[in-house]
Design a protein around this motif. Structure first.
Motif, PDB file in Angstrom:
ATOM      1  N   VAL A  14      -3.231 -26.782  14.473  1.00  0.00           N
ATOM      2  CA  VAL A  14      -1.772 -26.778  14.774  1.00  0.00           C
ATOM      3  C   VAL A  14      -1.535 -27.724  15.727  1.00  0.00           C
ATOM      4  O   VAL A  14      -1.878 -27.946  16.948  1.00  0.00           O
ATOM      5  CB  VAL A  14      -1.370 -25.383  14.898  1.00  0.00           C
ATOM      6  CG1 VAL A  14      -0.003 -25.480  15.439  1.00  0.00           C
ATOM      7  CG2 VAL A  14      -1.918 -24.247  14.059  1.00  0.00           C
ATOM      8  N   PRO A  15      -0.554 -28.601  15.389  1.00  0.00           N
ATOM      9  CA  PRO A  15      -0.063 -29.611  16.495  1.00  0.00           C
ATOM     10  C   PRO A  15       0.764 -28.795  17.354  1.00  0.00           C
ATOM     11  O   PRO A  15       1.380 -27.979  17.408  1.00  0.00           O
ATOM     12  CB  PRO A  15       0.946 -30.593  15.725  1.00  0.00           C
ATOM     13  CG  PRO A  15       1.164 -29.862  14.327  1.00  0.00           C
ATOM     14  CD  PRO A  15       0.178 -28.843  14.081  1.00  0.00           C
ATOM     15  N   TYR A  58       3.343 -18.215  12.707  1.00  0.00           N
ATOM     16  CA  TYR A  58       4.571 -19.086  13.159  1.00  0.00           C
ATOM     17  C   TYR A  58       5.599 -18.856  12.330  1.00  0.00           C
ATOM     18  O   TYR A  58       5.529 -18.783  11.111  1.00  0.00           O
ATOM     19  CB  TYR A  58       4.060 -20.766  12.906  1.00  0.00           C
ATOM     20  CG  TYR A  58       2.920 -20.694  13.913  1.00  0.00           C
ATOM     21  CD1 TYR A  58       3.020 -21.675  15.295  1.00  0.00           C
ATOM     22  CD2 TYR A  58       1.345 -20.517  13.721  1.00  0.00           C
ATOM     23  CE1 TYR A  58       2.152 -21.898  16.064  1.00  0.00           C
ATOM     24  CE2 TYR A  58       0.299 -20.851  14.734  1.00  0.00           C
ATOM     25  CZ  TYR A  58       0.794 -21.612  15.701  1.00  0.00           C
ATOM     26  OH  TYR A  58      -0.160 -21.830  16.558  1.00  0.00           O
ATOM     27  N   ASN A  59       6.911 -19.205  12.818  1.00  0.00           N
ATOM     28  CA  ASN A  59       8.090 -19.160  12.165  1.00  0.00           C
ATOM     29  C   ASN A  59       8.259 -20.687  11.287  1.00  0.00           C
ATOM     30  O   ASN A  59       7.972 -21.806  11.807  1.00  0.00           O
ATOM     31  CB  ASN A  59       9.383 -19.065  13.156  1.00  0.00           C
ATOM     32  CG  ASN A  59      10.825 -19.153  12.339  1.00  0.00           C
ATOM     33  OD1 ASN A  59      10.767 -18.857  11.225  1.00  0.00           O
ATOM     34  ND2 ASN A  59      11.691 -19.745  13.151  1.00  0.00           N
ATOM     35  N   ILE A  60       8.431 -20.530   9.989  1.00  0.00           N
ATOM     36  CA  ILE A  60       8.895 -21.559   9.003  1.00  0.00           C
ATOM     37  C   ILE A  60      10.148 -21.687   8.541  1.00  0.00           C
ATOM     38  O   ILE A  60      10.451 -22.410   7.635  1.00  0.00           O
ATOM     39  CB  ILE A  60       7.979 -21.602   7.923  1.00  0.00           C
ATOM     40  CG1 ILE A  60       7.620 -20.460   7.111  1.00  0.00           C
ATOM     41  CG2 ILE A  60       6.383 -21.870   8.495  1.00  0.00           C
ATOM     42  CD1 ILE A  60       6.909 -20.503   5.881  1.00  0.00           C
ATOM     43  N   CYS A 101       4.476 -27.604  17.280  1.00  0.00           N
ATOM     44  CA  CYS A 101       4.771 -26.101  16.609  1.00  0.00           C
ATOM     45  C   CYS A 101       4.482 -25.046  17.540  1.00  0.00           C
ATOM     46  O   CYS A 101       4.776 -23.841  17.174  1.00  0.00           O
ATOM     47  CB  CYS A 101       3.700 -26.019  15.423  1.00  0.00           C
ATOM     48  SG  CYS A 101       4.036 -27.192  14.062  1.00  0.00           S
ATOM     49  N   ASN A 102       4.037 -25.282  18.879  1.00  0.00           N
ATOM     50  CA  ASN A 102       3.732 -24.178  19.884  1.00  0.00           C
ATOM     51  C   ASN A 102       4.951 -23.622  19.919  1.00  0.00           C
ATOM     52  O   ASN A 102       5.010 -21.962  20.021  1.00  0.00           O
ATOM     53  CB  ASN A 102       3.364 -24.585  21.128  1.00  0.00           C
ATOM     54  CG  ASN A 102       1.982 -25.395  21.231  1.00  0.00           C
ATOM     55  OD1 ASN A 102       1.383 -25.042  20.172  1.00  0.00           O
ATOM     56  ND2 ASN A 102       1.851 -25.985  22.303  1.00  0.00           N
ATOM     57  N   LYS A 103       6.542 -24.003  19.890  1.00  0.00           N
ATOM     58  CA  LYS A 103       7.691 -23.205  20.149  1.00  0.00           C
ATOM     59  C   LYS A 103       7.747 -22.215  18.831  1.00  0.00           C
ATOM     60  O   LYS A 103       8.804 -21.176  19.179  1.00  0.00           O
ATOM     61  CB  LYS A 103       8.724 -24.246  20.505  1.00  0.00           C
ATOM     62  CG  LYS A 103       8.673 -24.729  21.952  1.00  0.00           C
ATOM     63  CD  LYS A 103       9.763 -25.544  22.227  1.00  0.00           C
ATOM     64  CE  LYS A 103       9.915 -26.134  23.532  1.00  0.00           C
ATOM     65  NZ  LYS A 103      10.989 -26.903  23.753  1.00  0.00           N
ATOM     66  N   ALA A 104       7.205 -22.567  17.982  1.00  0.00           N
ATOM     67  CA  ALA A 104       7.430 -21.578  16.462  1.00  0.00           C
ATOM     68  C   ALA A 104       6.510 -20.478  16.463  1.00  0.00           C
ATOM     69  O   ALA A 104       6.619 -19.610  15.630  1.00  0.00           O
ATOM     70  CB  ALA A 104       7.413 -22.442  15.579  1.00  0.00           C
ATOM     71  N   LEU A 105       5.506 -20.242  17.599  1.00  0.00           N
ATOM     72  CA  LEU A 105       4.703 -19.103  17.386  1.00  0.00           C
ATOM     73  C   LEU A 105       5.486 -18.008  17.903  1.00  0.00           C
ATOM     74  O   LEU A 105       6.180 -17.858  18.846  1.00  0.00           O
ATOM     75  CB  LEU A 105       3.595 -19.479  18.590  1.00  0.00           C
ATOM     76  CG  LEU A 105       2.578 -18.181  18.623  1.00  0.00           C
ATOM     77  CD1 LEU A 105       1.694 -18.251  17.523  1.00  0.00           C
ATOM     78  CD2 LEU A 105       1.597 -18.637  20.014  1.00  0.00           C
ATOM     79  N   LYS A 157      11.616 -23.467  14.509  1.00  0.00           N
ATOM     80  CA  LYS A 157      10.623 -23.501  13.427  1.00  0.00           C
ATOM     81  C   LYS A 157       9.787 -24.527  13.280  1.00  0.00           C
ATOM     82  O   LYS A 157      10.082 -25.652  13.744  1.00  0.00           O
ATOM     83  CB  LYS A 157      11.365 -23.181  11.826  1.00  0.00           C
ATOM     84  CG  LYS A 157      12.213 -24.512  11.743  1.00  0.00           C
ATOM     85  CD  LYS A 157      13.213 -24.060  10.434  1.00  0.00           C
ATOM     86  CE  LYS A 157      14.229 -25.320  10.009  1.00  0.00           C
ATOM     87  NZ  LYS A 157      15.001 -25.094   8.832  1.00  0.00           N
ATOM     88  N   CYS A 158       8.884 -24.600  12.453  1.00  0.00           N
ATOM     89  CA  CYS A 158       7.886 -25.603  12.079  1.00  0.00           C
ATOM     90  C   CYS A 158       7.609 -25.744  10.742  1.00  0.00           C
ATOM     91  O   CYS A 158       7.492 -24.681  10.058  1.00  0.00           O
ATOM     92  CB  CYS A 158       6.651 -25.712  13.181  1.00  0.00           C
ATOM     93  SG  CYS A 158       5.716 -27.096  13.385  1.00  0.00           S
ATOM     94  N   ALA A 159       7.165 -27.065  10.197  1.00  0.00           N
ATOM     95  CA  ALA A 159       6.839 -27.234   8.716  1.00  0.00           C
ATOM     96  C   ALA A 159       5.706 -26.538   8.331  1.00  0.00           C
ATOM     97  O   ALA A 159       4.539 -26.562   9.036  1.00  0.00           O
ATOM     98  CB  ALA A 159       7.010 -28.717   8.431  1.00  0.00           C
ATOM     99  N   PHE A 160       5.553 -25.796   7.310  1.00  0.00           N
ATOM    100  CA  PHE A 160       4.372 -25.254   6.851  1.00  0.00           C
ATOM    101  C   PHE A 160       3.383 -26.500   6.667  1.00  0.00           C
ATOM    102  O   PHE A 160       1.986 -26.047   6.900  1.00  0.00           O
ATOM    103  CB  PHE A 160       4.523 -24.662   5.431  1.00  0.00           C
ATOM    104  CG  PHE A 160       3.563 -24.112   4.990  1.00  0.00           C
ATOM    105  CD1 PHE A 160       3.078 -22.812   5.544  1.00  0.00           C
ATOM    106  CD2 PHE A 160       2.571 -24.482   4.003  1.00  0.00           C
ATOM    107  CE1 PHE A 160       1.638 -22.150   4.995  1.00  0.00           C
ATOM    108  CE2 PHE A 160       1.442 -23.873   3.457  1.00  0.00           C
ATOM    109  CZ  PHE A 160       1.108 -22.523   3.919  1.00  0.00           C
ATOM    110  N   THR A 161       3.776 -27.569   6.189  1.00  0.00           N
ATOM    111  CA  THR A 161       2.352 -28.582   6.113  1.00  0.00           C
ATOM    112  C   THR A 161       1.692 -29.012   7.554  1.00  0.00           C
ATOM    113  O   THR A 161       0.468 -28.951   7.609  1.00  0.00           O
ATOM    114  CB  THR A 161       3.219 -29.748   5.498  1.00  0.00           C
ATOM    115  OG1 THR A 161       4.399 -30.190   6.339  1.00  0.00           O
ATOM    116  CG2 THR A 161       3.566 -29.518   4.005  1.00  0.00           C
ATOM    117  N   ASP A 162       2.470 -28.798   8.520  1.00  0.00           N
ATOM    118  CA  ASP A 162       2.002 -29.153   9.772  1.00  0.00           C
ATOM    119  C   ASP A 162       1.029 -27.801  10.369  1.00  0.00           C
ATOM    120  O   ASP A 162      -0.044 -28.201  10.709  1.00  0.00           O
ATOM    121  CB  ASP A 162       2.859 -29.204  10.901  1.00  0.00           C
ATOM    122  CG  ASP A 162       3.814 -30.534  10.880  1.00  0.00           C
ATOM    123  OD1 ASP A 162       3.038 -31.609  10.287  1.00  0.00           O
ATOM    124  OD2 ASP A 162       4.984 -30.666  11.232  1.00  0.00           O
TER     125      ASP A 162
END
Length: 269
Positions: free
Chosen positions: A99-100, A138-140, A103-107, A87-92
């Motif tokens: 998108v940093p 993206y998964n959050i 966060c690619n792995k959360a796609l 998961k990645c933070a929604f703020t990111d």
């Protein structure tokens, strides 16, 4: 390009007929499919992908639809498990700079959202601009970040085009939450979200009305507590057909109350 749109919409507002009532939106689920065969169960879930698409129109085809504020999207016996993917933070994911890479792995999915933007007091499509946005999911952890980008591209040549581009610079995300519920009597996950003001009305006096959205959540699976789960898994289905549904709630205005409509589609289990 932004100045051009503002001028065009201002002109549309001047020539609009005041007090014309909105007619009803029309909703069609035109895509709904999964890759995995079988019904699945909570004891033996079957990981699957998910393709989902809907169209929104107006009873008068020369007009834009009324702006939609809230969505709830789910299917009978399709359960989401966010533990399957990082998961990645929604703020990111809601960063205008992009998108940093962390966060690619959360796609989990991709697609397109097609809109029409125009003066709030003139629903005419002829006075509206096409706005097609790249969609990434993206998964959050609690649900999805629905990332939308115009990628700095000019507006597409027509409303029928699939080219990404918009007269307005859009780079933002919508927070969506999974809610476990019963759909046609079987456990499923509803994805629920509210569209923020900056997407409903990107400029003062401008409506941004959705016309179509198509997305694919890719197959991803992981063994959790001895069971192989997918990000989406089949966990049941009554009969031979599965109910896929979407509930749309329009924005309330000074002249129109909010309206909630559920559209559904039956697909093979």
């Amino acid at each position: 390009m932004r100045k051009v749109l503002v001028a065009a919409l201002a002109l549309g507002a001047l020539v609009a007929v005041a007090g014309v009532a909105y007619a009803a939106n029309t909703y069609t689920l035109h895509k709904a499919s999964t890759s995995a065969k079988g019904k699945g169960s909570l004891r033996k879930p079957i990981p699957t992908n998910l393709v989902f698409g809907f169209r929104v129109g107006e009873t008068d085809p020369s007009k834009r639809a009324t702006v939609i504020e809230k969505y709830a999207i789910g299917a009978e016996g399709l359960l989401a498990n966010t533990k399957v993917k990082p998961k990645c933070a929604f703020t990111d994911l809601d960063d205008q700079a992009g998108v940093p890479s962390r966060c690619n792995k959360a796609l989990v999915g991709r697609g397109i959202v097609k809109n029409a933007a125009g003066a709030s007091n003139n629903q005419s499509l002829s006075a509206s601009a096409a706005c097609n946005l790249q969609l990434r999911l993206y998964n959050i952890g609690t649900g999805l970040a629905i990332r939308l980008d115009s990628n700095g591209q000019p507006p597409p040549p027509s409303f029928e085009s699939n080219v990404i581009g918009c007269p307005l610079p859009i780079a933002t995300a919508i927070r969506a939450t999974y809610v476990k519920t019963k759909i046609a009597g079987i456990t499923g996950s509803d994805l629920r979200f509210t569209v923020p003001q900056n997407l409903k009305h990107p400029l003062t006096g401008v409506d941004n009305s959705i016309r179509e959205s198509v997305s694919t959540i890719a197959l991803a699976d992981k063994v959790i507590n001895g069971k192989r789960w997918g990000f989406y898994s089949k966990v049941g289905c009554k009969g031979t057909r599965r109910t896929v549904r979407a509930t749309f709630t329009t924005e309330a205005t000074s002249s129109e109350p909010a309206r909630k409509i559920t559209a559904s589609k039956q697909v093979k289990c």
